[in-house]
Scaffold this active site. Structure first.
Site, PDB file in Angstrom:
ATOM      1  CG  HIS A 128      -1.910   0.951   1.438  1.00  0.00           C
ATOM      2  ND1 HIS A 128      -1.676   2.262   1.762  1.00  0.00           N
ATOM      3  CD2 HIS A 128      -3.243   0.825   1.334  1.00  0.00           C
ATOM      4  CE1 HIS A 128      -2.835   2.903   1.856  1.00  0.00           C
ATOM      5  NE2 HIS A 128      -3.810   2.057   1.591  1.00  0.00           N
ATOM      6  CG  ASP A 205       0.514  -2.017   6.018  1.00  0.00           C
ATOM      7  OD1 ASP A 205      -0.442  -2.153   6.804  1.00  0.00           O
ATOM      8  OD2 ASP A 205       0.422  -1.450   4.915  1.00  0.00           O
ATOM      9  CD  GLN A 208      -6.936  -4.549   4.392  1.00  0.00           C
ATOM     10  OE1 GLN A 208      -7.849  -5.264   4.796  1.00  0.00           O
ATOM     11  NE2 GLN A 208      -7.150  -3.336   3.914  1.00  0.00           N
ATOM     12  CE  LYS A 231      -8.046   0.151   5.749  1.00  0.00           C
ATOM     13  NZ  LYS A 231      -6.802   0.106   4.982  1.00  0.00           N
ATOM     14  CB  CYS A 369      -3.617   3.237  -1.531  1.00  0.00           C
ATOM     15  SG  CYS A 369      -4.833   4.493  -1.177  1.00  0.00           S
TER      16      CYS A 369
END
Ligand SMILES: *Cc1c(COP(=O)(O)O)cnc(C)c1O
Length: 411
Positions: A128, A205, A208, A231, A369
């Site tokens: 991302h 990261d 998700q 999220k 993104c």
């Protein structure tokens, strides 16, 4: 709390999310954009409301009752986050405003301090922009080099490729736990071992990641893990940076201001201990408490249960959409989770999204993104349906019939 034996009851879960009762253009809202931002259960909305109605003041400052209450709730939220990802110490949890800020913190503090022109950073093609640009800004300041691990045609990112690119020059290996476009789950633990063997630190990261599977940062062995509240069914404006205590302790502050100091004179200022050193200014108080409520909500259902349910739903959706001629999936890695990105031969992703929106179906269309990844798959953009714990097979069926309609229109 993990894996409690209550059955997964999608109907009662849907009932917890007020927005799912809203109609869109006279239709049932079919919300398939949770990877963009997830909806909030009333337990989270109520927790935030309660802060402002009954327990609000600034944190850590006042000696009065309200400030003590708010500070206690804020620190409870930190403890919930620490347990959620199994951090060893609560002080390893830094509240930020999102995944993006968490990664920028590492780049600006750890990165500026430790990297120079001889050093290298390893990223992947699946990142991302949030996990690309902070490292480019760092590169522009310190003159280091960025190497990028490739993605194969199925969306798999191979361990051998990490092995090939990680060397003694590598200081940082930064990559996503789960790709927001491909749904690929990356081999975090294995890559971390390779990185550590070469003396590099690992930054994950996890935007998700945490929402689709139980995460144990100690087991993974990672040095930093970033995610955001919005999220994981929590508020926006709140994020988390987990960092190993020994690393955080020797990192310089990222921003200066109130709350992050020990003593201040115009000659010399000393920093507060963790985690305050990295939380300058008034933090997102109600949002942090709301994130704590979101974690409680997920734990009460059971993280493994949520994961199982979502995998089943993704399999169903994959099967259902495979039946649509001219629809091409982007990302078919084994063990993938949460998202289905695709293109259709007959229509542009933006047209697809706009047309199915008429049916109340919310999907994302664009570059997500992740422009380098679009370039890798030689497409300008893609349509993405992403799933959360409140989605059902009925949602998938409505998506499939809506996509059939797109085909009719462009025939
Ligand atoms: C959403 C997302 C981000 C950005 O997260 P914010 O918390 O909104 O800053 C970063 N990486 C991935 C993989 C994402 O899906």
């Amino acid at each position: 709390m993990i894996g409690k034996t209550i059955p997964f009851d999608a109907a009662s879960i849907r009932n917890d999310f007020p927005i799912l009762k809203e109609e869109v253009r006279g239709k049932r809202l079919v919300y398939l954009d949770s990877a963009g931002s997830a909806q909030k259960p009333k337990q989270v909305i109520d927790a935030v409301k309660h802060v402002y109605e009954a327990e609000y003041s600034n944190v850590h400052r006042g000696l009065h009752y309200m400030s003590e209450q708010t500070s206690a709730r804020y620190e409870e939220a930190r403890l919930k986050v620490a347990r959620f990802i199994n951090a060893e110490f609560e002080q390893e949890i830094i509240f930020t405003k999102g995944t993006t800020e968490s990664i920028n913190l590492v780049a600006n503090s750890f990165g500026i301090k430790n990297l120079g022109p001889e050093d290298e950073i390893v990223l992947t093609w699946a990142e991302h922009h949030s996990n690309i640009i902070p490292w480019q800004l760092l590169r522009d300041q310190v003159g280091c080099k960025i190497n990028v691990v490739p993605v194969d045609d199925d969306g798999v990112i191979r361990l051998e490729e990490f092995e090939r690119l990680i060397s003694k020059k590598t200081k940082i290996v930064a990559f996503c736990h789960v790709s927001n476009v491909l749904g690929t789950v990356l081999p975090v633990k294995e890559v971390t071992k390779i990185a550590h063997a070469h003396g590099a630190v690992v930054v994950i990261d996890g935007a998700q990641g945490v929402v689709h599977m139980p995460v144990d940062v100690q087991d993974l062995g990672v040095d930093f893990y970033a995610f955001g509240g919005h999220k994981v069914y929590g508020p926006s404006g709140i994020g988390v940076l987990y960092g190993k205590r020994d690393l955080l302790n020797v990192m310089p502050p990222y921003q200066g201001g109130g709350g992050m100091i020990n003593t201040v004179t115009f000659d010399k200022t000393t920093w507060a201990d963790l985690p305050d050193k990295f939380e300058a200014g008034t933090p997102p108080i109600a949002q942090a408490i709301g994130l704590g409520a979101a974690i409680d909500y997920m734990n009460n259902i059971g993280l493994n249960k949520i994961a199982e349910y979502e995998v089943d739903l993704l399999e169903y959706a994959t099967q259902r959409l495979s039946g649509i001629e001219g629809l091409n999936f982007i990302g078919t890695a084994p063990g993938k989770v949460s998202v289905l990105s695709f293109t259709m031969d007959c229509a542009h992703p933006h047209d697809i999204a706009t047309i199915i929106d008429q049916n109340g179906v919310a999907v994302r269309a664009g570059h997500h993104c992740a422009q380098p990844l679009m370039e890798r798959f030689d497409i300008p953009s893609a349509t993405r349906a992403s799933f959360g714990l409140y989605n059902t097979r009925e949602d998938v069926d409505i998506l499939a019939t809506s996509l059939e309609k797109v085909k009719e229109i462009f025939k």
